[in-house]
Design a protein around this motif. Sequence first.
Motif, PDB file in Angstrom:
ATOM      1  N   VAL A 242      24.490  46.726  33.795  1.00 25.03           N
ATOM      2  CA  VAL A 242      25.413  45.616  34.479  1.00 25.03           C
ATOM      3  C   VAL A 242      26.906  46.036  34.601  1.00 25.03           C
ATOM      4  CG1 VAL A 242      23.983  43.840  33.401  1.00 25.03           C
ATOM      5  CG2 VAL A 242      26.050  44.907  31.863  1.00 25.03           C
ATOM      6  N   ALA A 243      27.300  45.590  35.890  1.00 28.02           N
ATOM      7  CA  ALA A 243      28.738  46.369  36.206  1.00 28.02           C
ATOM      8  C   ALA A 243      29.841  45.215  35.592  1.00 28.02           C
ATOM      9  CB  ALA A 243      28.877  46.199  37.892  1.00 28.02           C
ATOM     10  N   PRO A 244      30.863  45.451  35.118  1.00 27.89           N
ATOM     11  CA  PRO A 244      31.711  44.611  34.731  1.00 27.89           C
ATOM     12  C   PRO A 244      32.054  43.485  35.933  1.00 27.89           C
ATOM     13  CG  PRO A 244      32.885  46.618  35.145  1.00 27.89           C
ATOM     14  CD  PRO A 244      31.451  46.716  35.301  1.00 27.89           C
ATOM     15  N   VAL A 245      32.563  42.414  35.549  1.00 27.24           N
ATOM     16  CA  VAL A 245      32.725  41.150  36.442  1.00 27.24           C
ATOM     17  C   VAL A 245      33.784  41.582  36.944  1.00 27.24           C
ATOM     18  CG1 VAL A 245      33.110  38.615  36.480  1.00 27.24           C
ATOM     19  CG2 VAL A 245      31.539  39.554  34.876  1.00 27.24           C
ATOM     20  N   PRO A 246      34.304  41.309  38.389  1.00 26.98           N
ATOM     21  CA  PRO A 246      35.455  41.461  39.213  1.00 26.98           C
ATOM     22  C   PRO A 246      36.474  40.409  38.497  1.00 26.98           C
ATOM     23  CG  PRO A 246      33.547  41.490  40.401  1.00 26.98           C
ATOM     24  CD  PRO A 246      32.979  41.044  39.222  1.00 26.98           C
ATOM     25  N   GLU A 247      37.791  40.971  38.528  1.00 23.22           N
ATOM     26  CA  GLU A 247      38.769  40.091  38.220  1.00 23.22           C
ATOM     27  C   GLU A 247      38.872  38.926  39.099  1.00 23.22           C
ATOM     28  OE1 GLU A 247      43.785  40.626  37.573  1.00 23.22           O
ATOM     29  OE2 GLU A 247      42.560  42.313  38.036  1.00 23.22           O
ATOM     30  N   GLN A 248      38.593  39.030  40.406  1.00 23.01           N
ATOM     31  CA  GLN A 248      38.698  37.742  41.291  1.00 23.01           C
ATOM     32  C   GLN A 248      37.637  36.779  40.839  1.00 23.01           C
ATOM     33  OE1 GLN A 248      37.262  38.624  45.384  1.00 23.01           O
ATOM     34  NE2 GLN A 248      38.597  37.294  46.183  1.00 23.01           N
ATOM     35  N   THR A 249      36.667  37.176  40.262  1.00 22.17           N
ATOM     36  CA  THR A 249      35.309  36.250  39.967  1.00 22.17           C
ATOM     37  C   THR A 249      36.052  35.544  38.816  1.00 22.17           C
ATOM     38  OG1 THR A 249      33.646  37.472  41.183  1.00 22.17           O
ATOM     39  CG2 THR A 249      33.352  36.085  39.148  1.00 22.17           C
ATOM     40  N   THR A 250      36.393  36.276  37.756  1.00 18.38           N
ATOM     41  CA  THR A 250      37.082  35.551  36.616  1.00 18.38           C
ATOM     42  C   THR A 250      38.256  34.742  36.740  1.00 18.38           C
ATOM     43  OG1 THR A 250      36.471  37.719  35.237  1.00 18.38           O
ATOM     44  CG2 THR A 250      38.059  36.203  34.525  1.00 18.38           C
ATOM     45  N   SER A 251      39.122  35.059  37.797  1.00 19.81           N
ATOM     46  CA  SER A 251      39.931  34.193  38.036  1.00 19.81           C
ATOM     47  C   SER A 251      39.676  32.849  38.721  1.00 19.81           C
ATOM     48  CB  SER A 251      41.204  34.838  39.171  1.00 19.81           C
ATOM     49  OG  SER A 251      42.101  34.163  39.433  1.00 19.81           O
ATOM     50  N   ALA A 252      38.994  33.095  39.457  1.00 18.43           N
ATOM     51  CA  ALA A 252      38.018  31.821  40.240  1.00 18.43           C
ATOM     52  C   ALA A 252      37.335  30.824  39.229  1.00 18.43           C
ATOM     53  CB  ALA A 252      36.945  32.239  41.291  1.00 18.43           C
ATOM     54  N   ILE A 253      36.673  31.528  38.271  1.00 17.39           N
ATOM     55  CA  ILE A 253      36.261  30.510  37.109  1.00 17.39           C
ATOM     56  C   ILE A 253      37.196  29.939  36.403  1.00 17.39           C
ATOM     57  CG2 ILE A 253      34.795  30.979  34.889  1.00 17.39           C
ATOM     58  CD1 ILE A 253      33.023  32.943  36.253  1.00 17.39           C
ATOM     59  N   ASN A 254      37.970  30.574  35.841  1.00 20.74           N
ATOM     60  CA  ASN A 254      39.220  30.072  35.328  1.00 20.74           C
ATOM     61  C   ASN A 254      39.939  28.850  36.043  1.00 20.74           C
ATOM     62  OD1 ASN A 254      40.617  31.260  32.864  1.00 20.74           O
ATOM     63  ND2 ASN A 254      39.900  32.863  33.740  1.00 20.74           N
ATOM     64  N   ASP A 255      40.024  29.065  37.327  1.00 20.46           N
ATOM     65  CA  ASP A 255      40.649  27.862  38.014  1.00 20.46           C
ATOM     66  C   ASP A 255      39.455  26.655  38.203  1.00 20.46           C
ATOM     67  OD1 ASP A 255      42.695  29.302  38.617  1.00 20.46           O
ATOM     68  OD2 ASP A 255      41.901  30.129  40.737  1.00 20.46           O
ATOM     69  N   ALA A 256      38.387  27.118  38.170  1.00 22.75           N
ATOM     70  CA  ALA A 256      37.241  26.129  38.359  1.00 22.75           C
ATOM     71  C   ALA A 256      37.261  25.259  37.195  1.00 22.75           C
ATOM     72  CB  ALA A 256      35.945  26.648  38.653  1.00 22.75           C
ATOM     73  N   VAL A 257      37.384  25.765  35.687  1.00 23.14           N
ATOM     74  CA  VAL A 257      37.219  25.094  34.701  1.00 23.14           C
ATOM     75  C   VAL A 257      38.540  24.185  34.635  1.00 23.14           C
ATOM     76  CG1 VAL A 257      37.235  25.310  32.098  1.00 23.14           C
ATOM     77  CG2 VAL A 257      35.800  26.721  33.417  1.00 23.14           C
ATOM     78  N   ARG A 258      39.667  24.800  34.772  1.00 25.44           N
ATOM     79  CA  ARG A 258      40.899  23.905  34.772  1.00 25.44           C
ATOM     80  C   ARG A 258      40.736  22.569  35.712  1.00 25.44           C
ATOM     81  NH1 ARG A 258      43.671  28.998  34.845  1.00 25.44           N
ATOM     82  NH2 ARG A 258      44.263  28.589  37.012  1.00 25.44           N
ATOM     83  N   LEU A 259      40.282  22.912  36.964  1.00 27.71           N
ATOM     84  CA  LEU A 259      40.234  21.744  37.708  1.00 27.71           C
ATOM     85  C   LEU A 259      39.160  20.787  37.105  1.00 27.71           C
ATOM     86  CD1 LEU A 259      40.973  20.342  40.492  1.00 27.71           C
ATOM     87  CD2 LEU A 259      39.149  21.689  41.541  1.00 27.71           C
ATOM     88  N   ALA A 260      37.969  21.208  36.706  1.00 22.24           N
ATOM     89  CA  ALA A 260      37.116  20.294  36.102  1.00 22.24           C
ATOM     90  C   ALA A 260      37.786  19.318  34.851  1.00 22.24           C
ATOM     91  CB  ALA A 260      36.102  21.127  35.604  1.00 22.24           C
ATOM     92  N   GLU A 261      38.553  20.090  34.166  1.00 25.06           N
ATOM     93  CA  GLU A 261      39.088  19.455  32.917  1.00 25.06           C
ATOM     94  C   GLU A 261      39.947  18.359  33.413  1.00 25.06           C
ATOM     95  OE1 GLU A 261      38.154  19.693  30.176  1.00 25.06           O
ATOM     96  OE2 GLU A 261      37.845  21.868  29.242  1.00 25.06           O
TER      97      GLU A 261
END
Length: 451
Positions: free
Chosen positions: A87-106
């Motif tokens: 498995v390749a490491p998760v790209p930083e762009q993907t991690t950042s997008a997930i952080n944004d999605a969780v904050r928006l959802a909260e």
Amino acid sequence: MADLPFGFSAGDDPERDKGKKDPGSGSGPNDPFGGAFPGGQFDMSQLGQIFSTLGEMFSGTATAGAGAGPVNYDLARQLASKSIGFVAPVPEQTTSAINDAVRLAETWLDGVTPLPAGTTRAVAWTPTDWIDNTMDTWKRLCDPVAEQISTMWAQALPEEAQAMAGPLLAMMSQMGGMAFGSQLGQALGTLSREVLTSTDIGLPLGPKGVAALMPEAIETLAEGLEQPRSEVVTFLAAREAAHHRLFSHVPWLATQLLNAVEAFAKGTKIDMSGIEEFARDFNPASLTDPSEMEQLLNQGIFEPKATPEQTAALERLETLLALIEGWVQTVVSDALGDRIPGTAALSEMLRRRRATGGPAEQTFATLVGLELRPRKMREAAALWEKLTQAVGSDARDGVWGHPDLLPSASDLDEPAGFIDRMIGGDTTTSDLDSAIEAALNEGDKGTDPRP
């Protein structure tokens, strides 16, 4: 939100069957005895050598985990990792997008439930990360069942039979731990590529407060949907955040789930007539052939039989899972319904996905005897929706203040009676507030049941 690319190519899985020979072809890779007993012919004078070679096999496959418990988790982890492959490491762009999605959802969830945010950080997990971060919880789920099964049949034998079969019983217990670990490893390896979030199966598997999404599985899911990928991610982030609100601010909830599994395990009974027949017909020569040993362990003689105690525990677990999933669906739909047009379709898709279950969930059900699926999730969601309309979100979520306030299995079939009791004052708002305060005070004194 920008429609950013999610997921990655996990590469080709290793060819697990490469180099295997026929089990009966001598000292191939499938013959841990190195051809010491060709043709499977058994000689009593070689009994000590059988135990010696089995000991070498145990120490070679799971040195640290052997004997540490009823399940060989070292072997489970090895097999799960092998099935996952690279498995390749998760790209930083993907991690950042997930952080944004969780904050928006909260932010959106704040407007539909009085329960505060339960996430402390958001992460993107690979399948390997999922294994590493959830293994401790799987131990707590599997140990009670495996330990009950591994000790019950041995203890039920007559005392003289136990004395005669002492070495064999110890060996079979260790073999059982390896067999259980092997099946668990295969199931977790498959589940790690199927789950979408850390709470996807309704249990708090990961660390408290950590909202985790699985980019690879989400990418695979999004490819077959009409909704934009960013909306799918936000929807899943909202579900993950909603689960964490419950598990973080309802202190008894995770404990109740694990207690239901333990109660199920304690109700386990085994048909001793099958074991007696096995003891009568047992041929020690079968120990020389791994394929026969595997067949022996899979005959079903050690499998538990359903009991009334297990039926009651299973009903409690299924009801609680249904209430959790129904509440999550209700608050997520309220929070996203006007903002993401595909929320209803995504909710129905996930409901059907949970109802049918994947091959890994079926494997786990066969292994542990539990199906971690909420059979009445649709009824639970309908109850929470009607309750919201009748008494509002504050009183609705006050029901989580104490387990005795929750709807029962019969209430899911006939929700009108439960709602009437709420409206009629049998469970008043002041009572709910008092129960919530008492539960929170009790939770502050205790420890969180999760790792």
